[in-house]
Design a protein around this motif. Sequence first.
Motif, PDB file in Angstrom:
ATOM      1  N   LEU A   1      12.371 -12.808  10.891  1.00 22.51           N
ATOM      2  CA  LEU A   1      10.977 -12.680  11.254  1.00 22.51           C
ATOM      3  C   LEU A   1      10.541 -11.206  10.931  1.00 22.51           C
ATOM      4  CD1 LEU A   1      11.238 -13.908  15.057  1.00 22.51           C
ATOM      5  CD2 LEU A   1      10.173 -15.144  13.129  1.00 22.51           C
ATOM      6  N   HIS A   2       9.250 -10.918  10.962  1.00 19.30           N
ATOM      7  CA  HIS A   2       8.720  -9.606  10.772  1.00 19.30           C
ATOM      8  C   HIS A   2       7.404  -9.474  11.405  1.00 19.30           C
ATOM      9  CE1 HIS A   2       6.592  -6.404   8.470  1.00 19.30           C
ATOM     10  NE2 HIS A   2       7.991  -5.821   8.386  1.00 19.30           N
ATOM     11  N   PRO A   3       6.798  -8.100  11.888  1.00 24.57           N
ATOM     12  CA  PRO A   3       5.564  -8.172  12.619  1.00 24.57           C
ATOM     13  C   PRO A   3       4.290  -8.509  11.782  1.00 24.57           C
ATOM     14  CG  PRO A   3       7.164  -6.406  13.025  1.00 24.57           C
ATOM     15  CD  PRO A   3       7.890  -7.208  11.879  1.00 24.57           C
ATOM     16  N   THR A   4       4.537  -8.310  10.490  1.00 20.60           N
ATOM     17  CA  THR A   4       3.228  -8.702   9.720  1.00 20.60           C
ATOM     18  C   THR A   4       3.669  -9.440   8.523  1.00 20.60           C
ATOM     19  OG1 THR A   4       3.737  -6.519   8.439  1.00 20.60           O
ATOM     20  CG2 THR A   4       2.078  -6.258  10.501  1.00 20.60           C
ATOM     21  N   ASP A   5       4.366  -9.230   7.805  1.00 22.44           N
ATOM     22  CA  ASP A   5       4.808 -10.030   6.538  1.00 22.44           C
ATOM     23  C   ASP A   5       6.328 -10.156   6.359  1.00 22.44           C
ATOM     24  OD1 ASP A   5       4.969 -11.137   4.070  1.00 22.44           O
ATOM     25  OD2 ASP A   5       2.988 -10.133   3.304  1.00 22.44           O
TER      26      ASP A   5
ATOM     27  N   ALA B   1      11.945  -1.333   1.196  1.00 24.50           N
ATOM     28  CA  ALA B   1      11.746  -0.285   2.077  1.00 24.50           C
ATOM     29  C   ALA B   1      10.260  -0.703   2.671  1.00 24.50           C
ATOM     30  CB  ALA B   1      11.456   1.094   1.662  1.00 24.50           C
ATOM     31  N   ASP B   2      10.263  -0.832   4.116  1.00 24.01           N
ATOM     32  CA  ASP B   2       9.315  -1.065   4.901  1.00 24.01           C
ATOM     33  C   ASP B   2       8.203  -0.001   5.058  1.00 24.01           C
ATOM     34  OD1 ASP B   2       7.221  -2.591   6.204  1.00 24.01           O
ATOM     35  OD2 ASP B   2       8.931  -3.333   7.840  1.00 24.01           O
ATOM     36  N   ALA B   3       6.918  -0.126   5.644  1.00 26.59           N
ATOM     37  CA  ALA B   3       5.864   0.832   5.974  1.00 26.59           C
ATOM     38  C   ALA B   3       6.681   1.788   6.868  1.00 26.59           C
ATOM     39  CB  ALA B   3       4.853   0.310   6.173  1.00 26.59           C
ATOM     40  N   PRO B   4       7.156   1.344   7.939  1.00 25.25           N
ATOM     41  CA  PRO B   4       7.479   2.484   8.906  1.00 25.25           C
ATOM     42  C   PRO B   4       8.715   3.309   8.539  1.00 25.25           C
ATOM     43  CG  PRO B   4       7.402   0.366  10.049  1.00 25.25           C
ATOM     44  CD  PRO B   4       7.554  -0.016   8.484  1.00 25.25           C
ATOM     45  N   GLU B   5       9.404   3.153   7.601  1.00 25.50           N
ATOM     46  CA  GLU B   5      10.646   4.068   7.012  1.00 25.50           C
ATOM     47  C   GLU B   5       9.848   5.187   6.315  1.00 25.50           C
ATOM     48  OE1 GLU B   5      13.725   1.900   4.928  1.00 25.50           O
ATOM     49  OE2 GLU B   5      12.704   0.106   5.549  1.00 25.50           O
TER      50      GLU B   5
ATOM     51  N   ALA C   1       0.811  -1.088   0.046  1.00 27.65           N
ATOM     52  CA  ALA C   1      -0.014   0.009   0.094  1.00 27.65           C
ATOM     53  C   ALA C   1       0.981   1.308   0.132  1.00 27.65           C
ATOM     54  CB  ALA C   1      -0.833   0.005   1.247  1.00 27.65           C
ATOM     55  N   TRP C   2       2.144   1.128   0.592  1.00 27.73           N
ATOM     56  CA  TRP C   2       2.783   2.403   0.725  1.00 27.73           C
ATOM     57  C   TRP C   2       3.685   2.644  -0.440  1.00 27.73           C
ATOM     58  CZ3 TRP C   2       3.430  -1.883   3.714  1.00 27.73           C
ATOM     59  CH2 TRP C   2       4.288  -2.807   3.585  1.00 27.73           C
ATOM     60  N   ASP C   3       3.878   1.946  -1.293  1.00 24.91           N
ATOM     61  CA  ASP C   3       4.916   2.192  -2.343  1.00 24.91           C
ATOM     62  C   ASP C   3       4.597   1.468  -3.815  1.00 24.91           C
ATOM     63  OD1 ASP C   3       5.911  -0.308  -1.641  1.00 24.91           O
ATOM     64  OD2 ASP C   3       7.881   0.282  -1.363  1.00 24.91           O
ATOM     65  N   GLY C   4       3.617   0.820  -3.644  1.00 25.12           N
ATOM     66  CA  GLY C   4       2.902   0.139  -4.956  1.00 25.12           C
ATOM     67  C   GLY C   4       3.837  -1.063  -5.534  1.00 25.12           C
ATOM     68  N   GLN C   5       4.865  -1.326  -4.776  1.00 23.08           N
ATOM     69  CA  GLN C   5       5.974  -2.749  -4.995  1.00 23.08           C
ATOM     70  C   GLN C   5       5.160  -3.872  -4.796  1.00 23.08           C
ATOM     71  OE1 GLN C   5       9.194  -2.695  -6.437  1.00 23.08           O
ATOM     72  NE2 GLN C   5       8.493  -4.946  -6.384  1.00 23.08           N
ATOM     73  N   LEU C   6       5.401  -5.224  -5.740  1.00 26.37           N
ATOM     74  CA  LEU C   6       4.506  -6.140  -5.631  1.00 26.37           C
ATOM     75  C   LEU C   6       5.696  -6.833  -4.657  1.00 26.37           C
ATOM     76  CD1 LEU C   6       2.743  -8.379  -6.766  1.00 26.37           C
ATOM     77  CD2 LEU C   6       4.613  -8.959  -7.879  1.00 26.37           C
TER      78      LEU C   6
END
Length: 398
Positions: free
Chosen positions: A376-380, A387-391, A349-354
Amino acid sequence: MRAQRDRPAAVRALKRLAALACLLPAAAASAAALSIQAVLIVPGPDPRLDRSRLDRQFLGHPGGPVSDGLRLALEEGRFELDAAEAAIVWTQRTADSREAAQAAARLAEQAGAAVLVVDLPTDWTLAATDAVKLPVVNVGDASDRLREQDCRPRLFHTLPSERMRIDAIAQTLVERRWRKLVVLVGPTPQDQERGRAVQQSIVRHGLQAVAAKPFKLSGDPRQRELANIQLLTAGETYDAVWVIDGDGEFARSLPYRTALPRPVVGDGGLVAVGWHSRFERFGAPQVSRRFARAAGRPMTSHDWSAWMAGKALVAAVSVLAKERSSGFASALGHASIDGSKGFSLGFRAWDGQLRQPLLLTDGQGVIAQAPVDGLLHPTDVLDTLGADAPEKRCKAAR
């Protein structure tokens, strides 16, 4: 005797039935309740498809026109579209400049296109995207700019980004405890930018760059030492050599020539790609064989990216045929797609990357996959690549 005389008539009848069967898909498309127009815009001429480059088969580079992958996906999706009483009609346009790409996008929108698929340089992609109000699917440019500072809310990406490829290599180095690295960086601005991203990933993953050196392939005898592999890789103790070479010529000559007997990663040796034709899990061999039959060549990462774009269009159109209230960009952004990689894939959702796992290959086969096991990752866990969403590197509202 009579049976022999009747045989030509029977053959003619069978031929008429076969011809009618060939016409049925076209008739179904014309009678579809929902028909979507898509336009593929590619460079013309495209220096990446010069015969001399294709013959060398650089890892991570295109192996042929991306139209081959898009065509295959739309042909394979015909049954799903027929069931939804929908159709996708696509055409191809070429552009030889940024302005031409912009004009081609505008003409496509004026002609009624609902979506653009582009395989263009970074600035051309931005120009085409900004010229229209349509969703745009980028299948050929891995630049982080398009996912970060120059992202757009209607711009989607099926090719893995440079940051994703870099993170995949860094994770593999950590897993194998190859922590001390010599980093060799090419002379182009793109190589310099990627070199900075590699240094950031090295720090982020707890690795160590014991040396970072420039290289340059040149006929100038005064710059000969910049292409001397023994000199570039001597004088340090290291576990691996990370080479950044967008052109690919220097990188492919590096393995087995380093001063110390060490692995090479990056753009030579062990390379992170979106697809390789020797991948043997999750139905991948069947995908590669279907593509090879249709295109007459092995499937590359760029071909898989275009194939995924076609599958995403099919999924979005199928949703639109049932739920007319949603727009095409929204349907595309929420599409769930099978990429024969063991995960259900969709756009961030945050950068359009597949989101997608990456394959690590030496060109002969698939050596490893990323994300690596146990991460490990909190969601996926797929969001550990890129680049992850929090960045919050992409500021465009979606």
